[in-house]
Design a protein around this motif. Structure first.
Motif, PDB file in Angstrom:
ATOM      1  N   ASN A   1      55.235   0.000  52.540  1.00 52.20           N
ATOM      2  CA  ASN A   1      55.902  -1.278  52.803  1.00 52.20           C
ATOM      3  C   ASN A   1      55.857  -1.510  54.318  1.00 52.20           C
ATOM      4  N   PHE A   2      54.659  -1.833  54.804  1.00 53.05           N
ATOM      5  CA  PHE A   2      54.453  -1.925  56.244  1.00 53.05           C
ATOM      6  C   PHE A   2      55.225  -3.086  56.866  1.00 53.05           C
ATOM      7  N   ALA A   3      55.311  -4.195  56.160  1.00 55.20           N
ATOM      8  CA  ALA A   3      56.038  -5.345  56.704  1.00 55.20           C
ATOM      9  C   ALA A   3      57.509  -5.001  56.922  1.00 55.20           C
ATOM     10  N   GLY A   4      58.120  -4.354  55.924  1.00 50.17           N
ATOM     11  CA  GLY A   4      59.521  -3.968  56.068  1.00 50.17           C
ATOM     12  C   GLY A   4      59.721  -2.911  57.138  1.00 50.17           C
ATOM     13  N   ALA A   5      58.812  -1.943  57.196  1.00 50.11           N
ATOM     14  CA  ALA A   5      58.933  -0.880  58.193  1.00 50.11           C
ATOM     15  C   ALA A   5      58.856  -1.434  59.608  1.00 50.11           C
ATOM     16  N   PHE A   6      57.890  -2.311  59.853  1.00 51.47           N
ATOM     17  CA  PHE A   6      57.749  -2.874  61.193  1.00 51.47           C
ATOM     18  C   PHE A   6      58.850  -3.876  61.505  1.00 51.47           C
ATOM     19  N   ALA A   7      59.399  -4.517  60.484  1.00 56.29           N
ATOM     20  CA  ALA A   7      60.512  -5.439  60.716  1.00 56.29           C
ATOM     21  C   ALA A   7      61.731  -4.681  61.228  1.00 56.29           C
ATOM     22  N   VAL A   8      62.066  -3.583  60.555  1.00 58.54           N
ATOM     23  CA  VAL A   8      63.206  -2.774  61.017  1.00 58.54           C
ATOM     24  C   VAL A   8      62.892  -2.125  62.361  1.00 58.54           C
ATOM     25  N   ALA A   9      61.638  -1.710  62.535  1.00 59.06           N
ATOM     26  CA  ALA A   9      61.245  -1.115  63.813  1.00 59.06           C
ATOM     27  C   ALA A   9      61.371  -2.112  64.946  1.00 59.06           C
ATOM     28  N   SER A  10      61.170  -3.395  64.652  1.00 58.38           N
ATOM     29  CA  SER A  10      61.292  -4.400  65.705  1.00 58.38           C
ATOM     30  C   SER A  10      62.716  -4.487  66.235  1.00 58.38           C
ATOM     31  N   LEU A  11      63.706  -4.177  65.394  1.00 53.92           N
ATOM     32  CA  LEU A  11      65.094  -4.154  65.880  1.00 53.92           C
ATOM     33  C   LEU A  11      65.274  -3.088  66.946  1.00 53.92           C
ATOM     34  N   LEU A  12      64.739  -1.898  66.685  1.00 57.24           N
ATOM     35  CA  LEU A  12      64.818  -0.838  67.675  1.00 57.24           C
ATOM     36  C   LEU A  12      64.016  -1.197  68.923  1.00 57.24           C
ATOM     37  N   ALA A  13      62.886  -1.869  68.725  1.00 64.50           N
ATOM     38  CA  ALA A  13      62.094  -2.293  69.876  1.00 64.50           C
ATOM     39  C   ALA A  13      62.859  -3.312  70.722  1.00 64.50           C
ATOM     40  N   MET A  14      63.536  -4.243  70.060  1.00 70.36           N
ATOM     41  CA  MET A  14      64.331  -5.221  70.802  1.00 70.36           C
ATOM     42  C   MET A  14      65.482  -4.553  71.537  1.00 70.36           C
ATOM     43  N   LEU A  15      66.073  -3.525  70.924  1.00 75.76           N
ATOM     44  CA  LEU A  15      67.112  -2.762  71.611  1.00 75.76           C
ATOM     45  C   LEU A  15      66.558  -2.118  72.875  1.00 75.76           C
ATOM     46  N   ALA A  16      65.341  -1.562  72.785  1.00 78.85           N
ATOM     47  CA  ALA A  16      64.721  -0.955  73.959  1.00 78.85           C
ATOM     48  C   ALA A  16      64.459  -1.993  75.041  1.00 78.85           C
ATOM     49  N   LEU A  17      64.017  -3.188  74.637  1.00 77.73           N
ATOM     50  CA  LEU A  17      63.744  -4.242  75.614  1.00 77.73           C
ATOM     51  C   LEU A  17      65.025  -4.716  76.291  1.00 77.73           C
ATOM     52  N   VAL A  18      66.087  -4.882  75.500  1.00 77.80           N
ATOM     53  CA  VAL A  18      67.367  -5.298  76.081  1.00 77.80           C
ATOM     54  C   VAL A  18      67.873  -4.237  77.056  1.00 77.80           C
TER      55      VAL A  18
END
Length: 299
Positions: A260-277
């Motif tokens: 489920n690559f779409a779901g995995a990368f969607a949740v991963a994007s939250l962590l990525a946004m946390l890193a950017l913030v």
């Protein structure tokens, strides 16, 4: 007559040499630009490109699929658990970090060097090893596991074990930010406050805390980012009970293994946004309060 002598003397003085800018290095300029190019290319390949690909893959199937990944009950449970663990671990590390930094920077006592070494311990061992240590201590066959089971206390494969593992891998962040800063500031301000009749708590809240507030915020940001993104230690002690003990990183792994690559990368994007913030706030703090944070960068 005196002024004429001065004029004659000035006219005979050799002209002062014009200021010439000297380069700090003697290498040709092409070496400098080559090194800069290598550094920028490496950062782009290792950091920027993977970060961009996370968001590209997250939105590959459209915004509808992206946001649908967050409506799954297991995803919601993973996000809630991650926030809960961070909400417990970060304040506890905040208390420990301030107390440890205050003791190390302001007092002399036997075993100070050993305490500093213990604070650095999570930096030197694998998070997986730290998780295994908790399993050996609190697991069913661990040192005190039978006693915990007889008293219906669950630590391993439950939220308490995840919190303990997260605290272990993140507790150096705040302390290591504050120790050099408080050492650089010295004890002069605190001694002056005490001499004027302030109590210990008044000295801390009105003198010490305002002097370290930006370094403290810096450490909390780093601690929170690591707490939400921790994988190794949490993976060992969680048991991977879906919907109960899976944090966001563990949930991402499960989704990816299920293709489920779409779901995995969607949740991963939250962590990525946390890193950017975290990166943006870090940059703002360093830009606006660079002098106050200089002590944290010098060690």
């Amino acid at each position: 007559m005196y002024e004429e002598d001065i004029a004659v003397y000035d006219s005979r003085r050799p002209p002062e040499p014009a200021y010439q800018h000297t380069r700090p290095t003697t290498e040709p300029r092409w070496i400098k630009w080559t090194l800069i190019g290598i550094g920028v290319s490496f950062m782009a390949l290792v950091i920027v490109l993977p970060l961009v690909l996370v968001f590209v893959e997250a939105f590959r199937k459209g915004a509808e699929v992206y946001f649908k990944a967050f409506t799954d009950r297991n995803a919601i449970a993973a996000i809630q658990l991650t926030l809960l663990v961070a909400a417990i671990a970060v304040p506890l590390n905040l208390i420990f970090g301030v107390a440890a930094a205050w003791a190390i920077a302001k007092y002399r006592f036997w075993g100070k060097s050993f305490l500093v070494t213990l604070i650095d311990l999570p930096f030197s061992i694998s998070p997986v090893v730290s998780g295994m240590v908790y399993v050996l201590l609190f697991g069913a066959q661990g040192l005190i596991g039978p006693w915990l089971r007889s008293n219906d206390i669950e630590i391993i494969f439950a939220v308490p074990g995840i919190v303990l593992a997260t605290i272990f891998v993140t507790f150096p962040f705040i302390a290591r930010e504050l120790i050099p800063l408080m050492q650089d500031q010295g004890t002069t301000d605190e001694e002056a406050a005490l001499s004027l009749g302030a109590t210990g708590w008044q000295t801390f809240f009105r003198v010490t805390l305002p002097n370290i507030k930006w370094g403290l915020l810096y450490g909390v940001l780093l601690c929170n980012a690591r707490a939400m993104g921790e994988f190794g230690a949490v993976s060992v002690v969680s048991g991977h009970i879906r919907g109960k003990t899976d944090t966001m990183p563990l949930h991402i792994e499960i989704l990816y293994n299920e293709y489920n690559f779409a779901g995995a990368f969607a949740v991963a994007s939250l962590l990525a946004m946390l890193a950017l913030v975290t990166l943006i706030v870090k940059t703002v703090l360093e830009f606006r309060y660079g002098d106050e944070l200089a002590g944290t960068r010098s060690h």
